[in-house]
Design a protein around this motif. Sequence first.
Motif, PDB file in Angstrom:
ATOM      1  N   ASP A 259      22.227  56.027  41.077  1.00 12.77           N
ATOM      2  CA  ASP A 259      21.642  57.264  41.505  1.00 12.77           C
ATOM      3  C   ASP A 259      20.783  57.306  42.717  1.00 12.77           C
ATOM      4  O   ASP A 259      20.134  58.124  43.071  1.00 12.77           O
ATOM      5  N   TYR A 260      20.830  56.183  43.306  1.00  9.27           N
ATOM      6  CA  TYR A 260      19.672  55.818  44.304  1.00  9.27           C
ATOM      7  C   TYR A 260      20.556  55.008  45.592  1.00  9.27           C
ATOM      8  O   TYR A 260      21.475  54.777  45.271  1.00  9.27           O
ATOM      9  N   GLY A 261      19.867  55.069  46.777  1.00  7.70           N
ATOM     10  CA  GLY A 261      20.634  54.293  48.060  1.00  7.70           C
ATOM     11  C   GLY A 261      21.632  54.913  48.349  1.00  7.70           C
ATOM     12  O   GLY A 261      21.732  56.161  48.200  1.00  7.70           O
ATOM     13  N   ILE A 262      22.625  54.171  48.530  1.00 10.71           N
ATOM     14  CA  ILE A 262      23.980  54.647  49.118  1.00 10.71           C
ATOM     15  C   ILE A 262      24.420  55.672  47.742  1.00 10.71           C
ATOM     16  O   ILE A 262      25.314  56.576  48.087  1.00 10.71           O
ATOM     17  N   GLY A 263      24.186  55.385  46.368  1.00 12.59           N
ATOM     18  CA  GLY A 263      24.553  56.363  45.463  1.00 12.59           C
ATOM     19  C   GLY A 263      23.856  57.488  45.297  1.00 12.59           C
ATOM     20  O   GLY A 263      23.918  58.287  44.188  1.00 12.59           O
ATOM     21  N   GLU A 264      22.830  57.689  46.194  1.00 18.22           N
ATOM     22  CA  GLU A 264      22.119  59.099  45.956  1.00 18.22           C
ATOM     23  C   GLU A 264      22.825  60.365  45.888  1.00 18.22           C
ATOM     24  O   GLU A 264      22.477  61.103  45.140  1.00 18.22           O
ATOM     25  N   ARG A 265      23.799  60.328  46.755  1.00 14.05           N
ATOM     26  CA  ARG A 265      24.670  61.745  47.072  1.00 14.05           C
ATOM     27  C   ARG A 265      25.709  61.865  46.020  1.00 14.05           C
ATOM     28  O   ARG A 265      25.752  62.919  45.438  1.00 14.05           O
ATOM     29  N   ILE A 266      26.324  60.876  45.923  1.00 15.63           N
ATOM     30  CA  ILE A 266      27.489  60.737  44.638  1.00 15.63           C
ATOM     31  C   ILE A 266      27.114  59.509  43.831  1.00 15.63           C
ATOM     32  O   ILE A 266      27.212  58.269  44.416  1.00 15.63           O
ATOM     33  N   GLN A 267      26.888  59.949  42.661  1.00  9.57           N
ATOM     34  CA  GLN A 267      26.428  58.999  41.513  1.00  9.57           C
ATOM     35  C   GLN A 267      27.607  58.277  41.409  1.00  9.57           C
ATOM     36  O   GLN A 267      28.615  58.618  41.460  1.00  9.57           O
ATOM     37  N   ARG A 268      27.292  56.972  40.718  1.00  5.94           N
ATOM     38  CA  ARG A 268      28.426  56.102  40.501  1.00  5.94           C
ATOM     39  C   ARG A 268      28.089  55.121  39.258  1.00  5.94           C
ATOM     40  O   ARG A 268      26.802  54.857  39.033  1.00  5.94           O
ATOM     41  N   ILE A 269      28.760  54.549  38.827  1.00  3.63           N
ATOM     42  CA  ILE A 269      28.928  53.428  37.800  1.00  3.63           C
ATOM     43  C   ILE A 269      29.434  52.234  38.127  1.00  3.63           C
ATOM     44  O   ILE A 269      30.655  52.344  39.007  1.00  3.63           O
ATOM     45  N   VAL A 270      28.895  50.967  38.292  1.00  7.52           N
ATOM     46  CA  VAL A 270      29.298  49.820  38.705  1.00  7.52           C
ATOM     47  C   VAL A 270      29.175  48.668  37.601  1.00  7.52           C
ATOM     48  O   VAL A 270      28.417  48.716  36.709  1.00  7.52           O
ATOM     49  N   ALA A 271      29.977  47.589  37.589  1.00 10.30           N
ATOM     50  CA  ALA A 271      29.932  46.668  36.809  1.00 10.30           C
ATOM     51  C   ALA A 271      30.243  45.334  37.454  1.00 10.30           C
ATOM     52  O   ALA A 271      31.457  45.515  38.228  1.00 10.30           O
ATOM     53  N   SER A 272      29.988  44.157  37.140  1.00  7.83           N
ATOM     54  CA  SER A 272      30.474  43.108  37.651  1.00  7.83           C
ATOM     55  C   SER A 272      31.749  42.386  36.475  1.00  7.83           C
ATOM     56  O   SER A 272      31.642  42.922  35.086  1.00  7.83           O
ATOM     57  N   ILE A 273      32.773  41.930  37.151  1.00  7.80           N
ATOM     58  CA  ILE A 273      33.857  41.670  36.019  1.00  7.80           C
ATOM     59  C   ILE A 273      33.752  40.195  36.046  1.00  7.80           C
ATOM     60  O   ILE A 273      33.838  39.516  37.012  1.00  7.80           O
ATOM     61  N   ARG A 274      33.602  39.468  34.793  1.00  8.25           N
ATOM     62  CA  ARG A 274      33.312  38.044  34.489  1.00  8.25           C
ATOM     63  C   ARG A 274      34.434  37.361  33.728  1.00  8.25           C
ATOM     64  O   ARG A 274      35.018  38.211  32.892  1.00  8.25           O
ATOM     65  N   PHE A 275      34.589  36.299  34.054  1.00  3.10           N
ATOM     66  CA  PHE A 275      35.641  35.520  33.321  1.00  3.10           C
ATOM     67  C   PHE A 275      34.859  34.080  32.866  1.00  3.10           C
ATOM     68  O   PHE A 275      34.838  33.587  33.853  1.00  3.10           O
ATOM     69  N   GLU A 276      34.839  33.605  31.884  1.00  2.00           N
ATOM     70  CA  GLU A 276      33.990  32.491  31.396  1.00  2.00           C
ATOM     71  C   GLU A 276      32.685  32.344  32.121  1.00  2.00           C
ATOM     72  O   GLU A 276      32.399  31.492  32.692  1.00  2.00           O
ATOM     73  N   GLU A 277      32.005  33.769  31.965  1.00  2.00           N
ATOM     74  CA  GLU A 277      30.619  33.525  32.487  1.00  2.00           C
ATOM     75  C   GLU A 277      30.608  33.643  34.067  1.00  2.00           C
ATOM     76  O   GLU A 277      29.528  33.680  34.662  1.00  2.00           O
ATOM     77  N   LYS A 278      31.548  33.658  34.806  1.00  2.00           N
ATOM     78  CA  LYS A 278      31.582  33.674  36.354  1.00  2.00           C
ATOM     79  C   LYS A 278      32.281  35.164  36.904  1.00  2.00           C
ATOM     80  O   LYS A 278      33.151  35.489  36.226  1.00  2.00           O
ATOM     81  N   VAL A 279      31.564  35.423  37.944  1.00  2.00           N
ATOM     82  CA  VAL A 279      31.918  36.693  38.386  1.00  2.00           C
ATOM     83  C   VAL A 279      33.099  36.498  39.087  1.00  2.00           C
ATOM     84  O   VAL A 279      33.312  35.699  40.019  1.00  2.00           O
ATOM     85  N   VAL A 280      34.215  37.453  38.904  1.00  2.00           N
ATOM     86  CA  VAL A 280      35.817  37.388  39.497  1.00  2.00           C
ATOM     87  C   VAL A 280      36.081  38.550  40.212  1.00  2.00           C
ATOM     88  O   VAL A 280      36.906  38.837  41.017  1.00  2.00           O
ATOM     89  N   GLY A 281      35.112  39.662  40.230  1.00  2.00           N
ATOM     90  CA  GLY A 281      35.373  41.030  40.807  1.00  2.00           C
ATOM     91  C   GLY A 281      34.097  41.971  40.438  1.00  2.00           C
ATOM     92  O   GLY A 281      33.300  41.807  39.769  1.00  2.00           O
TER      93      GLY A 281
END
Length: 398
Positions: free
Chosen positions: A93-115
């Motif tokens: 809810d800060y920075g770019i997300g101050e006006r429109i809040q959001r939830i984000v998450a990294s998508i991992r496979f075998e401990e590596k980020v894939v998306g």
Amino acid sequence: MKTQMIYEVLLTAIQDNNFDNLQSTIQAILELPFVICDNNYNVVMQVPQQYYQDELWDSMLKHKTVIPEMVYLIQKDRYQEALDQNDNIIYIDYGIGERIQRIVASIRFEEKVVGYICVLLTDRKVSDDEFERIEILIKFLSLYLSKHIVPHIPNNDMYFHLQDIFANNDIRREDLKNHIIKSITELNGGFVIAYTSVIDKSNEIVYLYQLFNHVNRLDYIHPILDDNHLYLLFTDVKGTDLRSFIQKRLKPILNQTKVVDLSFGISNYFTSIHDILTFKQQAIHAHSFTDNHDYCFFKDVAVEDLFTQIQKSDENNLYLLPALEVLKDYDKEYNSNYMFTLEIYIKQLCSSQDTCQILNIHRNSLLYRLDKIQEITSLNLKDKKVITQLLCNFYIYY
């Protein structure tokens, strides 16, 4: 929608192997605007296809990727850092997300980020049930993206042979002559190698992928990606003025990609492709001396690196000059700074002009200090062997 039903509809969607059905299924599960990116920040899904007056969302909808300017803002707002430090869903809810809040998450496979997944909370807070749905989706998407998303590796023999060479540290120069195929020997000489890396399994590997894809489109530069390591083999380098070379060939790459946290170690100039592994190591060693600078030349730190390697292997004080300990104790007792003066003077190879410039003192002040140092230590600073031994001492022990 209950948990078991979510698993069932996702399983059905992926079995159909129909991208549109999969996208519709995820939309039905979330019931909120969402965007899914691969680890190159290229948009995989974005629903709905409408603008929300949100800087990041609208840019992704328009460009189908996170453009360099947005990557910079993401880094500035420390989203990437938050994802690096937390494997769970992040509420923003800060920075770019101050006006429109959001939830984000990294998508991992075998401990590596894939998306990555980002869900806009356009008019309300997310419920516990919706958090659970997103957690299920992340597990599912990790499998999906791991099978469908890969770095854009060039599909040619030269790249794979170069990658094999750079990834193998055990090839001897004699074996390398037999290993290098004709397509590689036809590369335009001379050569310079630049090297950078990020922490293993870090989300920042996205910057390496972006840089790799950008450089891969340029002439006379061959990028080689090896997990979290990126090598740039510059060919057709004219002359040996590496500083001029950096201004023309490397700095524009850093500027265009906005990758402000990456620094490069730069090898010496070389002309024989058979020596590639030696200069690869030079670039790696130079990288360890970059600190907060954009790049570091191996030729500028070769002496420091040499003595650093000696220091790692030599655990005794066989060559330590007792006079330096005397000077060190004197500084401590009288609150003076003769040790530092001597170190600068010796490392500048006894150049009074360079020493005065670094210490910002007059030449007469330097001469006074040197006389005082000789008086305290009984060292003869006109003896070349003493100077050589002092140089070794300062690089190895201090």
